[in-house]
Structures are given as structure tokens and as C-alpha cells.
Design an enzyme around this catalytic site. Structure first.
Site, short mmCIF file in Angstrom:
data_model
loop_
_atom_site.label_atom_id
_atom_site.label_comp_id
_atom_site.label_asym_id
_atom_site.label_seq_id
_atom_site.Cartn_x
_atom_site.Cartn_y
_atom_site.Cartn_z
CD GLU A 530 51.31 44.97 -16.95
OE1 GLU A 530 50.68 45.81 -17.59
OE2 GLU A 530 52.33 44.40 -17.37
CG ASP A 594 59.56 49.65 -15.84
OD1 ASP A 594 58.76 48.70 -15.69
OD2 ASP A 594 60.39 49.70 -16.77
ZN LIG Z 1 54.09 47.72 -19.57
#
Ligand SMILES: [Zn+2]
Length: 693
Positions: A530, A594
């Protein structure tokens, strides 16, 4: 609204998203899992060595090494089309929520419990729902049937928007102005489709043509259920398809919409009336009770021009058929059983390969959470989210944020000027953990047990009023966009905040009783993910105040783009089912999140261990700290999905499938190869890796 989430499948946004040889979808026999009798799903575990498949070399296929046991033990339940750790946790969260709802329905102790207990009970009353059939729709059909002039279309469309969950012709929003995020403004965006993406209308191939024919048959079915003759229903189905196809032709692709410039055109109302004079905009905005404003954001002006041409070209009868079908389709899952069955058959079975409808109690639990999430969540968090979990998460977020700042400082390709501004943006991040400080006030929402459709409609009206109430007011930075029980998380670029509901801060993602390595591997990946969204291809266009503002030097932006291109190519090469490739451009933000997320989570772990006088090479239960970190990360993304579901997701979901979320990132992070003793050149430690952050 533009929100980047962790899993992307939560249906509970409050305001309103190589080969696959081994993990081929395998589905449980019908009837084995979709229990009509609620039973408690088993407790989940963060880091489970028993799930590892030791016959697989982690340097060759780390995903199957970490998840092999899980994949075998977890066939897709017959009432799901995808089954992964997010769904496993959501299923457990929902069961626990169901027990609260049942108690509230049977013996409410507070006014709030009475309200959500009534909502749940009305939803569960299938006798009444079946008795009513399509009757709840009659007042809406009467308004549509009474239209005798195209000028009246807007007023009726507004009435449906204001009083039901129907979406017609376009998407309406109240959003933060992207160049002055302190302002909340009215906005309209392309929309009005029913199929998952514009490609479903436009792609010329046998599979899509077959889906369109099945869609046509579905429209005929529900119109007939609502009382139309076969001939009439067939005529109207053709009209609906023609209108939606024209809207699809006028729509930008999901990839194009990732560019904030393609979502933003401030215009006065007078200019909108000139742009698209065939639609009564004044009547529409008055009809939804929008406050008077000078200007609004017309996200895609060309779309609205095309829509105007469409309204001029179509017959009044065709436009009425479109309104009627959209009103019916929005309600159909909650009308009598034949409507719910037809909806399930097309949207879940045909499109996504799901075998059975989820049990009523599951559907009603989810519906109650959508309508009253911050009411039902209050008891739930008391029962399922201890204060210590919140404190420990705050410490983990702080460690990962610090690691990110150090990472930015060390980047060889970024100039000092851009670094200062990147750090300023990182400093400005806000975080929300667990649940809201102030719960939403639902007192103006009326709920009765007399008709679930009426409850559903009043809830839609309540949420619309809530959004309209924000126009012209300061942004409430404490507001959440996910309910507390949701097994997901998100980053909002316009508020510049990251939010982690109590629902995701649970095993298999998080367990404050366990060692830091496994927590940083699973939930830390989510936190890092995030945070990195603030600096992905979209987020990097917003500054720390949430404004679209080019804060990069041109040279730095060019170097960044080169790094993004590497990642686009990497993920384009992944092939979840033969012949279907991932769309590296659509998934760019998620993949960047990621890849950056795992790196800063790992650095945060190293720093945390060193503060505790420990090393990344220490062993617990036979695994080094860094092996535990990576295995917990891998095990947070185990996933089985039907081929049909994968096909829909590749088109519509910016998240890569679990396999590629894991193997995609470990290939780009040498610390992984080192942790497992891989050789440079092995599949999980290639010579040419990509790195954005
Ligand atoms: Zn995301």
C-alpha cells in the site's frame, strides 16, 4: 474514486472493485461446501510449514514450494469461483459476523443492533421475497412506462439513481478535485455497461460472441420473469445490447483510465449542456438532489458526446427498454428465487465458472455489511481485534515506512531534488488501522422487515445522500472506504492514506502472537504494497497533498518509466492459462506495489530484528528468519481459480493471480535467492531482474 486495494475483490467499498499446469482449477463437488446451515470455518494459521511442498525446488517455482500443500487441500468450494487466502479469511470473518447478525435479529439489545438485525432478517425472509416476486419493481416500471418524450429520460434516470442501486448511462461520483484535493466536487464518468468490461461487447472472437449470446438470453429471461412476452423481451434484449455496445465503443480502456488526465475535465454546467444537449442535465442533477454547483468533473467528454448522439439516434422505446432492464438487473439478485437464479446462472456460472449460489445466510451477511458495515463492525472488532493487534501493527507500519525512506535515499537513479519530494510525500502519508475512530451515523436510514428490496433501495438512497453531503465540504480524513470486517486493504492517492481494516489483520496475514519474520512476510508485504502504491505509475503523479502535480524532474521520470517498462514486459510474459497472458499495463500499479512492497517489508524486518539483537540468519523451527519471511509471504497468496474466473480477472482485475504475485516478485529480489541458496540463472533468480522501487 480511485483506490488501489490489496486484493481487489472486496465487494464492500462503503461508498459505492508461465504455465498453470499444476494449479489448474479443481472444484469441489456440488453440494459439499455451500452449506445452508452455517458452520464455523476452521481457524487459520499464519506460516504453516505443513503446507510446503518439499518435492518442489524453491529456486525453480517458489509459489508451488510455499503453497503446494494448500493448493491440494483447498479445492475451490462450489459456491466460489476463486479460492485464496483472502477468500478463506473473508469466509471466516463473515461467519463470525453472521453470528452477530443472527443475535441482533433474534434478540437486539441496542437500537443499532435492532437496525442491522432487521436488515439481515428482511434479507433472510425468502418466503416474503418469493411471495412479492417482481412486485417491488412495479412503481419503477410505471415511471419508465409513462415516459412519452426523450426529454423525460433524464428525470426518470435520476429517480432510479436516487432511489435504487441502478446505474444508467454513466457513473456518477462525488470525488476530491484531483488538482485541489481539499475540494469535493460532483463528477460523471463513462459507464452504463452491464458486462465486466467494454471488451466483452467489442472483441470479435467465438468466446466473446458466445458470452454475448448468453447475455442476450439472460436479458430475455429476466424480462420474461418480469411479465413480458417472449417477443417483447427479445426485441428489448436487442435494444439493450445495441445501446450498451455503443456505450462500450465510446468508452476508454481500463489501461487508458489509469492515466489521471483521462479522468479529469472540469467544466461548467453550461458547457456540459452544450457538450451533450440531448440529455436534461439540470433535470438529472435536480432529480438526485445534488447541491447547486458552478462546475463539475466530466471525466471523459468524448464519451458524453457519443452518449448524446446515441440518445438522439435510438428510439424512445429502446431507451425505455434500457432503463427497465438496468433497474431490473440491479434488483434481480434480491427479487424472488427465479430472478436470483437467472442472475447467478449468467454472472457467476457462465462468466466465472461457479457451480452453486452461496447460501442465503452468506449473501445476506455480505449485503448487511455493505449497507451497514460500520454498524455491524462495532461488535465484531470488540470480539475479534484486540488493542494489542492495533499497537503491533502500528509498530510494523512505522518500521516499513522508515525502511522505505532509507530505500529512497539509496536509489542510484533518482536525483536529490526528486528524492526530497518523494520523502516529503512519504512523510505526509496517513495510516488507518483496524476501524474508524468515529463510527458512521446511520440514524437517517430507515430499515423495516416488510420488504428487503425497499431496505436495499433506502440504503442506496442513504449512501447517495451521504456522498452528496460532502460536496463543497472539507474532506473527512478519518473516513474509511472499507468496512472493518473486510479482508483487504487500500491506498487512496487523493487522501494519501493507507488503511488496514481489522478484517485483514488476522491469520493467515497477521498474528501478533507470532514472530516478526512471518508477520513482515505476509502483512508486511501488504503494508509495503500500500505504501508503494503512493509511488506506482498512478500514485507517483500525485503529491503528498493528494493533488496531481508533476513533482519529478523529467530525467527522473524517464528513468522511472524505463524501470516500469521492464516490469510491464515481465508480467506480459506470464500465462495463467494457455493462450491467456497477463496485461502488464493494466496490472502495472499492483505489480509495482508488490515488488516494492516486499523489498521494504524485508528491510523493515532486518531493522526490527537487529533492534532485538537478532539476525536474519537465525533459525526458528528449522527455517532461517528470511526463509520464514518469504514462506509466509508466499503462503499469503495461495490461490485456486476456475479458468473462466481467470479470464474475467485478467481483463478486469489489476491484481496478478497469486502465482505471479509471488514468483513475479521473488525473481526480482536477490535476497530471496540468497535465503534459499539459489544460483544466479535459476528461474527464481534470473540474471536480468526488474526493479522499480
Ligand atoms: Zn494494490
Amino acid at each position: 474514486m480511485c483506490i488501489a486495494s490489496l486484493a481487489g475483490r472486496s465487494a464492500v467499498l462503503l461508498l459505492l472493485t508461465s504455465t498453470f499446469a499444476v494449479a489448474q482449477a479443481f472444484v469441489a463437488d456440488a453440494g459439499t461446501s455451500s452449506s445452508q446451515t452455517p458452520t464455523e470455518p476452521k481457524a487459520l494459521t499464519l506460516f504453516d510449514a505443513g503446507l510446503i511442498d518439499k518435492t518442489v525446488d524453491p529456486c525453480v517455482d517458489f509459489y508451488r514450494y510455499a503453497c503446494g500443500g494448500w493448493l491440494k487441500k483447498n479445492p475451490i468450494p462450489s459456491d466460489q469461483s476463486i479460492w485464496d487466502r483472502f477468500s478463506e479469511l473473508q469466509e471466516r470473518n463473515s461467519y463470525l459476523l453472521y453470528t452477530d447478525l443472527k443475535k441482533a435479529a433474534d434478540t437486539p439489545h441496542t437500537a443499532l443492533q435492532r437496525k442491522y438485525g432487521d436488515y439481515f432478517a428482511a434479507c433472510m425472509n425468502t418466503d416474503l421475497v418469493d411471495r412479492l416476486g417482481s412486485r417491488p419493481m412495479l412503481p419503477f416500471f410505471a415511471r419508465i412506462n409513462a415516459i412519452h418524450d426523450k426529454k423525460q429520460i433524464a428525470a426518470v434516470a435520476a429517480y432510479l439513481t436516487a432511489n435504487t442501486p441502478t446505474t444508467i448511462f454513466f457513473r456518477f461520483a462525488v470525488e476530491q478535485d484531483q488538482v485541489d484535493s481539499s475540494k469535493q466536487i460532483l463528477a460523471i464518468h463513462q459507464g452504463g455497461l452491464t458486462l465486466p468490461d467494454r471488451d466483452y461487447y467489442l472483441e470479435d472472437n467465438p468466446r466473446m460472441a458466445d458470452i454475448r449470446e448468453k447475455y442476450r438470453a439472460f436479458i430475455v429471461d429476466v424480462l420474461k420473469l418480469a411479465g413480458e412476452s417472449e417477443n417483447q423481451a427479445k426485441t428489448e434484449a436487442s435494444q439493450v445490447l445495441e445501446i450498451e455496445t455503443a456505450l462500450a465503443q465510446a468508452s476508454l480502456s481500463r489501461v487508458e483510465l489509469r492515466n489521471p488526465d483521462k479522468r479529469y475535465h472540469i467544466m461548467t454546467f453550461a458547457a456540459l449542456r452544450d457538450l451533450a444537449p440531448g440529455f436534461d442535465w439540470s433535470g438529472w442533477f435536480a432529480g438526485i438532489h445534488a447541491p447547486q454547483q458552478e462546475a463539475l468533473n466530466v471525466g471523459q467528454p468524448e464519451f458524453f458526446k457519443a452518449e448524446d448522439r446515441l440518445i438522439a439516434a435510438q428510439s424512445l422505446e429502446a431507451l425505455k427498454a434500457y432503463l427497465k432492464f438496468h433497474a431490473l438487473n440491479a434488483a434481480a439478485p434480491w427479487l424472488s428465487q427465479p430472478f436470483a437464479d437467472a442472475t447467478f446462472d449468467f454472472f457467476e456460472k457462465t462468466l466465472r465458472g461457479q457451480i452453486e449460489q452461496p447460501a442465503r445466510w452468506k449473501r445476506c451477511t455480505a449485503a448487511t455489511d455493505r449497507a451497514l458495515g460500520e454498524a455491524v463492525g462495532q461488535d465484531w472488532v470488540r470480539e475479534n481485534f484486540p488493542p494489542q493487534a492495533k499497537q503491533n501493527t502500528e509498530r510494523m507500519v512505522a518500521a516499513i515506512k522508515k525502511a522505505f525512506a532509507e530505500d529512497i535515499e539509496s536509489l542510484p537513479w533518482m536525483s536529490d531534488d526528486t528524492k526530497r519530494l518523494a520523502e516529503a510525500k512519504l512523510d505526509a502519508f496517513r495510516q488507518k488501522i483496524g476501524y474508524p475512530d468515529h463510527w458512521r451515523d446511520y440514524s437517517s436510514l430507515t430499515v423495516t422487515r416488510n420488504s428487503f428490496i425497499m431496505d436495499l433501495n433506502r440504503s442506496a438512497a442513504f449512501q447517495l445522500a451521504l456522498r452528496l453531503g460532502k460536496v463543497g465540504k472539507p474532506v473527512d480524513e478519518t473516513e474509511w472506504n472499507m468496512t472493518p470486517t473486510t479482508a483487504d486493504a487500500y491506498y487512496s492517492p487523493t487522501v494519501n492514506d493507507i488503511s488496514f481494516p481489522a478484517g485483514i489483520l488476522q491469520p493467515p496475514f497477521y498474528d501478533f502472537r507470532k514472530d516478526p519474520a512471518v508477520n513482515f512476510g505476509a502483512m508486511g508485504l501488504g503494508v509495503g504494497h500500500e505504501l508503494t502504491h503512493g509511488f506506482d505509475d498512478q500514485g507517483s503523479k500525485y503529491d503528498g497533498h493528494g493533488n496531481v502535480n508533476p513533482w519529478w524532474t523529467d530525467a527522473d521520470r524517464a528513468a522511472f518509466q524505463k524501470r516500469l517498462d521492464c516490469e510491464i514486459n515481465e508480467y506480459n510474459s506470464f500465462e495463467p492459462i494457455p493462450g491467456v497472458h497477463l496485461n502488464g499495463r493494466l496490472a502495472l500499479g499492483e505489480n509495482t506495489a508488490d515488488n516494492g512492497g516486499i523489498r521494504i517489508a524485508w528491510q523493515g524486518l532486518v531493522a526490527t530484528l537487529s533492534e532485538q539483537g537478532k539476525s536474519i540468519d537465525d533459525k526458528i523451527d528449522g527455517y532461517t528468519e528470511d526463509q520464514r519471511f518469504f514462506i509466509a509471504m508466499g503462503q499469503s497468496q495461495c490461490e485456486n481459480a476456475t479458468d473462466e474466473r481467470v479470464r474475467v480477472d485478467v481483463k478486469t482485475d489489476p491484481h496478478s493471480p497469486g502465482e505471479f504475485r509471488i514468483n513475479g516478485v521473488v525473481q526480482n529480489f536477490d535476497e530471496f535467492g540468497k535465503a534459499f541458496g539459489c544460483q544466479k540463472g535459476q528461474p527464481m533468480m534470473p540474471k536480468d531482474a526488474c526493479r522499480v522501487w
